[in-house]
Design a protein around this motif. Structure first.
Motif, PDB file in Angstrom:
ATOM      1  N   LYS A 342     -12.346  45.134  55.392  1.00  0.00           N
ATOM      2  CA  LYS A 342     -13.679  44.646  55.756  1.00  0.00           C
ATOM      3  C   LYS A 342     -13.679  43.815  57.036  1.00  0.00           C
ATOM      4  CE  LYS A 342     -14.864  44.405  50.843  1.00  0.00           C
ATOM      5  NZ  LYS A 342     -15.149  43.505  49.700  1.00  0.00           N
ATOM      6  N   ALA A 343     -12.507  43.523  57.577  1.00  0.00           N
ATOM      7  CA  ALA A 343     -12.413  42.633  58.730  1.00  0.00           C
ATOM      8  C   ALA A 343     -12.971  43.288  59.988  1.00  0.00           C
ATOM      9  CB  ALA A 343     -10.956  42.235  58.958  1.00  0.00           C
ATOM     10  N   LYS A 344     -13.615  42.484  60.817  1.00  0.00           N
ATOM     11  CA  LYS A 344     -14.068  42.938  62.121  1.00  0.00           C
ATOM     12  C   LYS A 344     -12.855  43.047  63.031  1.00  0.00           C
ATOM     13  CE  LYS A 344     -17.214  41.748  65.901  1.00  0.00           C
ATOM     14  NZ  LYS A 344     -18.189  40.743  66.416  1.00  0.00           N
ATOM     15  N   LEU A 345     -12.704  44.193  63.694  1.00  0.00           N
ATOM     16  CA  LEU A 345     -11.489  44.440  64.466  1.00  0.00           C
ATOM     17  C   LEU A 345     -11.585  43.847  65.865  1.00  0.00           C
ATOM     18  CD1 LEU A 345     -10.472  48.041  63.328  1.00  0.00           C
ATOM     19  CD2 LEU A 345      -9.690  45.819  62.506  1.00  0.00           C
ATOM     20  N   ALA A 346     -11.731  42.536  65.896  1.00  0.00           N
ATOM     21  CA  ALA A 346     -11.659  41.798  67.154  1.00  0.00           C
ATOM     22  C   ALA A 346     -10.243  41.269  67.315  1.00  0.00           C
ATOM     23  CB  ALA A 346     -12.664  40.653  67.139  1.00  0.00           C
ATOM     24  N   PRO A 347      -9.841  40.912  68.531  1.00  0.00           N
ATOM     25  CA  PRO A 347      -8.509  40.310  68.702  1.00  0.00           C
ATOM     26  C   PRO A 347      -8.337  39.093  67.802  1.00  0.00           C
ATOM     27  CG  PRO A 347      -9.437  40.868  70.826  1.00  0.00           C
ATOM     28  CD  PRO A 347     -10.531  41.085  69.820  1.00  0.00           C
ATOM     29  N   GLU A 348      -7.215  39.006  67.115  1.00  0.00           N
ATOM     30  CA  GLU A 348      -6.958  37.879  66.226  1.00  0.00           C
ATOM     31  C   GLU A 348      -5.485  37.517  66.257  1.00  0.00           C
ATOM     32  OE1 GLU A 348      -7.413  38.578  62.067  1.00  0.00           O
ATOM     33  OE2 GLU A 348      -6.578  40.604  62.155  1.00  0.00           O
ATOM     34  N   ARG A 349      -5.209  36.238  66.012  1.00  0.00           N
ATOM     35  CA  ARG A 349      -3.831  35.785  65.894  1.00  0.00           C
ATOM     36  C   ARG A 349      -3.316  36.131  64.503  1.00  0.00           C
ATOM     37  NH1 ARG A 349      -0.239  34.882  69.524  1.00  0.00           N
ATOM     38  NH2 ARG A 349       0.741  33.229  68.299  1.00  0.00           N
ATOM     39  N   ILE A 350      -2.091  36.632  64.455  1.00  0.00           N
ATOM     40  CA  ILE A 350      -1.446  37.012  63.198  1.00  0.00           C
ATOM     41  C   ILE A 350      -0.193  36.164  63.028  1.00  0.00           C
ATOM     42  CG2 ILE A 350      -0.318  38.873  61.922  1.00  0.00           C
ATOM     43  CD1 ILE A 350      -2.012  40.851  63.510  1.00  0.00           C
ATOM     44  N   ALA A 351      -0.013  35.652  61.841  1.00  0.00           N
ATOM     45  CA  ALA A 351       1.253  35.012  61.429  1.00  0.00           C
ATOM     46  C   ALA A 351       1.529  33.690  62.134  1.00  0.00           C
ATOM     47  CB  ALA A 351       2.433  35.964  61.624  1.00  0.00           C
ATOM     48  N   ASP A 352       0.507  33.005  62.636  1.00  0.00           N
ATOM     49  CA  ASP A 352       0.755  31.672  63.182  1.00  0.00           C
ATOM     50  C   ASP A 352       1.337  30.774  62.087  1.00  0.00           C
ATOM     51  OD1 ASP A 352       0.158  31.856  65.839  1.00  0.00           O
ATOM     52  OD2 ASP A 352      -1.959  31.340  65.613  1.00  0.00           O
ATOM     53  N   GLY A 353       2.398  30.045  62.418  1.00  0.00           N
ATOM     54  CA  GLY A 353       3.038  29.178  61.444  1.00  0.00           C
ATOM     55  C   GLY A 353       3.875  29.906  60.421  1.00  0.00           C
ATOM     56  N   THR A 354       4.133  31.199  60.664  1.00  0.00           N
ATOM     57  CA  THR A 354       4.850  32.027  59.692  1.00  0.00           C
ATOM     58  C   THR A 354       6.055  32.690  60.357  1.00  0.00           C
ATOM     59  OG1 THR A 354       2.900  32.514  58.352  1.00  0.00           O
ATOM     60  CG2 THR A 354       4.679  34.115  58.258  1.00  0.00           C
ATOM     61  N   MET A 355       7.108  32.889  59.596  1.00  0.00           N
ATOM     62  CA  MET A 355       8.211  33.732  60.044  1.00  0.00           C
ATOM     63  C   MET A 355       8.789  34.448  58.832  1.00  0.00           C
ATOM     64  SD  MET A 355       9.820  34.945  62.656  1.00  0.00           S
ATOM     65  CE  MET A 355       9.585  33.808  64.005  1.00  0.00           C
ATOM     66  N   ALA A 356       8.454  35.727  58.728  1.00  0.00           N
ATOM     67  CA  ALA A 356       9.052  36.593  57.714  1.00  0.00           C
ATOM     68  C   ALA A 356      10.087  37.483  58.397  1.00  0.00           C
ATOM     69  CB  ALA A 356       7.990  37.443  57.040  1.00  0.00           C
ATOM     70  N   PHE A 357      11.039  37.985  57.631  1.00  0.00           N
ATOM     71  CA  PHE A 357      12.067  38.854  58.207  1.00  0.00           C
ATOM     72  C   PHE A 357      12.418  39.955  57.222  1.00  0.00           C
ATOM     73  CE2 PHE A 357      14.533  35.841  55.737  1.00  0.00           C
ATOM     74  CZ  PHE A 357      15.498  36.630  55.133  1.00  0.00           C
ATOM     75  N   MET A 358      13.147  40.950  57.716  1.00  0.00           N
ATOM     76  CA  MET A 358      13.579  42.056  56.860  1.00  0.00           C
ATOM     77  C   MET A 358      15.006  42.439  57.215  1.00  0.00           C
ATOM     78  SD  MET A 358      11.627  45.634  56.028  1.00  0.00           S
ATOM     79  CE  MET A 358      11.500  46.222  57.721  1.00  0.00           C
ATOM     80  N   PHE A 359      15.834  42.610  56.178  1.00  0.00           N
ATOM     81  CA  PHE A 359      17.116  43.282  56.295  1.00  0.00           C
ATOM     82  C   PHE A 359      16.859  44.729  55.881  1.00  0.00           C
ATOM     83  CE2 PHE A 359      19.294  39.085  54.796  1.00  0.00           C
ATOM     84  CZ  PHE A 359      19.146  38.535  56.048  1.00  0.00           C
ATOM     85  N   GLU A 360      16.912  45.640  56.813  1.00  0.00           N
ATOM     86  CA  GLU A 360      16.596  47.042  56.530  1.00  0.00           C
ATOM     87  C   GLU A 360      17.861  47.881  56.660  1.00  0.00           C
ATOM     88  OE1 GLU A 360      12.861  49.867  57.560  1.00  0.00           O
ATOM     89  OE2 GLU A 360      13.962  49.146  59.299  1.00  0.00           O
ATOM     90  N   SER A 361      18.065  48.802  55.726  1.00  0.00           N
ATOM     91  CA  SER A 361      19.304  49.580  55.725  1.00  0.00           C
ATOM     92  C   SER A 361      19.048  51.021  55.327  1.00  0.00           C
ATOM     93  CB  SER A 361      20.314  48.964  54.743  1.00  0.00           C
ATOM     94  OG  SER A 361      21.480  49.767  54.637  1.00  0.00           O
ATOM     95  N   SER A 362      19.852  51.921  55.884  1.00  0.00           N
ATOM     96  CA  SER A 362      19.794  53.329  55.495  1.00  0.00           C
ATOM     97  C   SER A 362      20.531  53.574  54.187  1.00  0.00           C
ATOM     98  CB  SER A 362      20.412  54.198  56.602  1.00  0.00           C
ATOM     99  OG  SER A 362      21.774  53.844  56.808  1.00  0.00           O
ATOM    100  N   LEU A 363      21.255  52.564  53.682  1.00  0.00           N
ATOM    101  CA  LEU A 363      21.999  52.707  52.431  1.00  0.00           C
ATOM    102  C   LEU A 363      21.120  52.325  51.241  1.00  0.00           C
ATOM    103  CD1 LEU A 363      25.436  51.160  53.471  1.00  0.00           C
ATOM    104  CD2 LEU A 363      24.626  53.516  53.708  1.00  0.00           C
TER     105      LEU A 363
END
Length: 404
Positions: A342-363
């Protein structure tokens, strides 16, 4: 200076070695003997496989008033795959500690450690010097390097261990010379050495073929007064990451957020990638901006250093984690889906104050007994975050003559 300037800036294979000049050779020690393994394991058959979406609440840090736990005794293996003896695979560990290592150091004969602190600072002493590591920074301690860790409070974090290969910058291809993690931002330890006698009292712990061994020696192992080479520990501040993002439409693959990769022998396929989701602008149009629902051929372990990950409204907390296994469907929770739809697709800041990460593997990663049962942090209700999803399919709402 950057430890990666020579080894990674040119983005071509380069031999890695370092010469260390010691006050006394490191061979001067008593024989290694097996010690208590704690919760460190590389037995991927402890419990049966589980293809379900898994999420852990923040892993509990032991109280110093109840039991002193340092970095090594606080290591807990969560999941992994492959084989150490053939130098092919990886493991994900959680460290939970409340005390500094006293007259103890550790080195890993099996592989490299990529350390991601989430709570508390780490003062890391190495044979190459020392470095202070804080949340939102990472460091890599490469295979065979001795190190000791001081902490100042209850401390928690994540470790990605890879066997037989080293972490390197991803190939940038059409991105060109600059972008993602730039070589200039990787730092090596500050020069330091220790000339200290510890008669019969310094313990060197070695992880060898997945088991822990210890030996005693009379001197500090950090008696390196000079060194040269390109095989060193290094650290990186995640705030220096140069984000590449979609500026027209469609959600781009998370590989555009790769900080470091550990390549396999198959071109384009990694044993492991370290990926982050940093603060950035979202400007994509005619697009569902959060990660789309998907199944794929990768294992995805995610952790959260701070803040609130944009694809999960509740339940995914700093110090916790999630694992979405090969071909198991996953994606934003129901609340995130409704809000983004439902969000209006205007420019917006994403993840301010956040840091997520991923360990990604083919195994295909197997979860340990500690991860599934012993730690008691597994969120048994994780699957419920998708239950409120409802169909919005309206086949008759469009004019078939209009372009879609």
């Amino acid at each position: 200076t950057s430890v990666l300037q020579r080894t990674l800036a040119a983005r071509v294979p380069c031999p890695k070695d370092s010469w260390l000049y010691r006050i006394l050779p490191s061979v001067s020690h008593k024989p290694f003997e097996s010690i208590d393994q704690g919760h460190v394991t590389h037995n991927w058959d402890e419990v049966g496989p589980d293809p379900n979406q898994l999420r852990w609440k923040p892993f509990e840090i032991p109280k110093a008033s109840q039991k002193k736990v340092d970095f090594v005794s606080g290591l807990h293996t969560l999941c992994g795959a492959g084989d150490i003896k053939s130098n092919n695979g990886l493991a994900v560990h959680i460290f939970l500690c409340n005390s500094s290592m006293e007259n103890r150091c550790f080195y890993n004969s099996d592989g490299d450690f990529l350390i991601v602190p989430q709570k508390g600072k780490l003062l890391i002493y190495t044979e190459f010097g020392k470095m202070l590591l804080q949340p939102n920074e990472i460091c890599v301690i490469q295979r065979g390097m001795r190190f000791s860790v001081d902490v100042f409070e209850e401390t928690r974090g994540y470790i990605l261990e890879v066997y037989g290969v080293h972490f390197e910058l991803p190939d940038l291809g059409p991105i060109g010379a600059n972008g993602l993690a730039n070589p200039r931002d990787f730092l090596i330890p500050v020069a330091w050495y220790e000339d200290r006698q510890v008669p019969g009292g310094y313990t060197v712990i070695n992880k060898y073929q997945g088991k822990l061994f210890a030996s005693k020696q009379d001197v500090s192992p950090f008696n390196v007064v000079a060194w040269h080479g390109n095989y060193t520990p290094y650290k990186y501040n995640l705030e220096n990451f140069m984000v590449i993002n979609a500026v027209a439409f469609d959600h781009a693959d998370p590989s555009i957020f790769t900080v470091l990769t550990a390549k396999s022998t198959r071109p384009g396929v990694a044993i492991a990638d370290f990926v982050i989701f940093p603060p950035r602008w979202g400007v994509a149009d005619k697009t569902f901006r959060p990660p789309y629902y998907h199944r794929n051929c990768m294992s995805e372990f995610m952790g959260l250093i701070k803040g609130n990950y944009e694809a999960k409204q509740d339940g995914f907390l700093p110090g916790g984690g999630s694992l979405h296994s090969i071909m198991t469907p996953h994606g934003p929770d129901a609340d995130c889906f409704e809000k983004a739809s439902k969000a209006k697709l205007a420019p917006e800041r994403i993840a301010d104050g956040t840091m997520a990460f991923m360990f990604e593997s083919s195994l295909s990663l197997a979860v340990t007994k500690w991860g599934l049962k012993t730690c008691r942090c597994l969120d048994e209700n994780y699957y419920k975050c998708w239950e409120p999803l409802k169909s919005h399919f309206t086949p008759n709402s469009r004019n078939p003559t209009e372009p879609k």
